[in-house]
Design a protein around this motif. Sequence first.
Motif, mmCIF file in Angstrom:
data_model
loop_
_atom_site.group_PDB
_atom_site.id
_atom_site.type_symbol
_atom_site.label_atom_id
_atom_site.label_comp_id
_atom_site.label_asym_id
_atom_site.label_seq_id
_atom_site.Cartn_x
_atom_site.Cartn_y
_atom_site.Cartn_z
ATOM 1 N N ALA A 81 0.832 -1.202 0.000
ATOM 2 C CA ALA A 81 0.000 0.000 0.000
ATOM 3 C C ALA A 81 0.867 1.251 0.000
ATOM 4 O O ALA A 81 1.875 1.328 0.699
ATOM 5 C CB ALA A 81 -0.910 -0.011 1.224
ATOM 6 N N ASP A 85 -4.861 5.137 3.486
ATOM 7 C CA ASP A 85 -6.151 4.491 3.303
ATOM 8 C C ASP A 85 -5.966 3.023 2.904
ATOM 9 O O ASP A 85 -6.636 2.135 3.432
ATOM 10 C CB ASP A 85 -6.965 5.241 2.241
ATOM 11 C CG ASP A 85 -8.383 4.729 2.152
ATOM 12 O OD1 ASP A 85 -9.024 4.544 3.212
ATOM 13 O OD2 ASP A 85 -8.861 4.505 1.027
ATOM 14 N N HIS A 86 -5.026 2.757 2.012
ATOM 15 C CA HIS A 86 -4.792 1.374 1.596
ATOM 16 C C HIS A 86 -4.048 0.583 2.669
ATOM 17 O O HIS A 86 -4.207 -0.635 2.760
ATOM 18 C CB HIS A 86 -4.074 1.336 0.250
ATOM 19 C CG HIS A 86 -4.927 1.850 -0.860
ATOM 20 N ND1 HIS A 86 -4.417 2.412 -1.993
ATOM 21 C CD2 HIS A 86 -6.278 1.896 -1.009
ATOM 22 C CE1 HIS A 86 -5.402 2.788 -2.797
ATOM 23 N NE2 HIS A 86 -6.539 2.479 -2.211
ATOM 24 N N LEU A 89 -6.709 -0.789 4.717
ATOM 25 C CA LEU A 89 -7.226 -2.021 4.122
ATOM 26 C C LEU A 89 -6.379 -3.213 4.557
ATOM 27 O O LEU A 89 -6.919 -4.238 4.996
ATOM 28 C CB LEU A 89 -7.247 -1.910 2.595
ATOM 29 C CG LEU A 89 -7.490 -3.203 1.810
ATOM 30 C CD1 LEU A 89 -8.851 -3.788 2.119
ATOM 31 C CD2 LEU A 89 -7.328 -2.946 0.311
ATOM 32 N N ILE A 133 -14.954 -3.890 4.080
ATOM 33 C CA ILE A 133 -13.793 -3.909 3.185
ATOM 34 C C ILE A 133 -14.242 -3.861 1.734
ATOM 35 O O ILE A 133 -13.739 -3.069 0.934
ATOM 36 C CB ILE A 133 -12.921 -5.165 3.446
ATOM 37 C CG1 ILE A 133 -12.137 -4.995 4.751
ATOM 38 C CG2 ILE A 133 -11.977 -5.452 2.269
ATOM 39 C CD1 ILE A 133 -11.477 -6.272 5.239
ATOM 40 N N ARG A 136 -15.846 -0.500 0.676
ATOM 41 C CA ARG A 136 -14.915 0.625 0.639
ATOM 42 C C ARG A 136 -13.777 0.442 -0.366
ATOM 43 O O ARG A 136 -13.276 1.423 -0.920
ATOM 44 C CB ARG A 136 -14.341 0.823 2.049
ATOM 45 C CG ARG A 136 -13.460 2.026 2.161
ATOM 46 C CD ARG A 136 -13.185 2.358 3.592
ATOM 47 N NE ARG A 136 -12.297 3.493 3.633
ATOM 48 C CZ ARG A 136 -12.052 4.197 4.719
ATOM 49 N NH1 ARG A 136 -12.644 3.887 5.839
ATOM 50 N NH2 ARG A 136 -11.223 5.198 4.676
ATOM 51 N N TYR A 137 -13.341 -0.804 -0.584
ATOM 52 C CA TYR A 137 -12.112 -1.028 -1.350
ATOM 53 C C TYR A 137 -12.289 -1.885 -2.597
ATOM 54 O O TYR A 137 -11.297 -2.321 -3.181
ATOM 55 C CB TYR A 137 -11.052 -1.679 -0.447
ATOM 56 C CG TYR A 137 -10.630 -0.787 0.691
ATOM 57 C CD1 TYR A 137 -9.814 0.323 0.465
ATOM 58 C CD2 TYR A 137 -11.054 -1.036 1.985
ATOM 59 C CE1 TYR A 137 -9.419 1.141 1.507
ATOM 60 C CE2 TYR A 137 -10.672 -0.223 3.040
ATOM 61 C CZ TYR A 137 -9.854 0.864 2.794
ATOM 62 O OH TYR A 137 -9.471 1.672 3.822
ATOM 63 N N GLU A 138 -13.511 -2.127 -3.035
ATOM 64 C CA GLU A 138 -13.728 -2.997 -4.189
ATOM 65 C C GLU A 138 -12.923 -2.544 -5.405
ATOM 66 O O GLU A 138 -12.269 -3.351 -6.068
ATOM 67 C CB GLU A 138 -15.213 -3.046 -4.549
ATOM 68 C CG GLU A 138 -15.496 -3.853 -5.791
ATOM 69 C CD GLU A 138 -16.962 -3.845 -6.197
ATOM 70 O OE1 GLU A 138 -17.269 -4.480 -7.220
ATOM 71 O OE2 GLU A 138 -17.788 -3.218 -5.503
ATOM 72 N N TYR A 140 -10.159 -0.744 -5.616
ATOM 73 C CA TYR A 140 -8.725 -0.948 -5.415
ATOM 74 C C TYR A 140 -8.377 -2.430 -5.538
ATOM 75 O O TYR A 140 -7.414 -2.802 -6.219
ATOM 76 C CB TYR A 140 -8.298 -0.414 -4.045
ATOM 77 C CG TYR A 140 -6.855 -0.691 -3.709
ATOM 78 C CD1 TYR A 140 -5.828 -0.016 -4.358
ATOM 79 C CD2 TYR A 140 -6.506 -1.629 -2.745
ATOM 80 C CE1 TYR A 140 -4.492 -0.265 -4.053
ATOM 81 C CE2 TYR A 140 -5.187 -1.893 -2.430
ATOM 82 C CZ TYR A 140 -4.177 -1.204 -3.086
ATOM 83 O OH TYR A 140 -2.864 -1.462 -2.782
#
Length: 194
Positions: A81, A85-86, A89, A133, A136-138, A140
């Motif tokens: 990352a 933010d990542h 994750l 998860i 929010r992160y699909e 990425y």
Amino acid sequence: MKLFYSSASPYARKVRVLIREFEVSVTEKKINTSDNDPDFIKSNPLGKVPAMTLEDNTIIFDSGLIGYYLDEKYNDRHWQAKTWDHKQLEASIQGILDQSVTMIIEKRRPEEIVYDYWIERYKHAIPRGLAWIWQRYESYLSEGMSLASVSLVCALEYLDFRHPEIQWRKDLPDLEAWLNHWKGRQSFLETRPE
């Protein structure tokens, strides 16, 4: 280099997947952590897998740390990352792995001292965390391979392996489709838990 691992550990699996993806020459030594193999304990005095001894006898333990090391040294694309933010994750997926493993430890205690409260709490927290998860992160996660995506595949397949009662697919069919896309990759097939 030498990696100590146990075949059921999702933490060790993450590292074993990365070794294959980055084509790193590593001797993998399968162990039973309760045996306290002297070489293994030298590589991690905490007695946890994965543990890695580098060519210069430097030791690294903790799957996240080993993953960062392998990514920086052997991966030109750098999968770790790059934003906070990542990194959140990656930490969230690590939390799901931690809860999944803690549930197994709790279930293996003598029946009279099993604390059902924690098992039930994690049974609800894990699907809730996965939903958060994915929501929010699909985008990425769908971009391609990353340290987070490797961890998430390992977490989801560990849930299937150890906790089939957690029906995460029911509410997350898109996450199931995402998993189905990645789980047939050779690095995941070769490291599937036994």
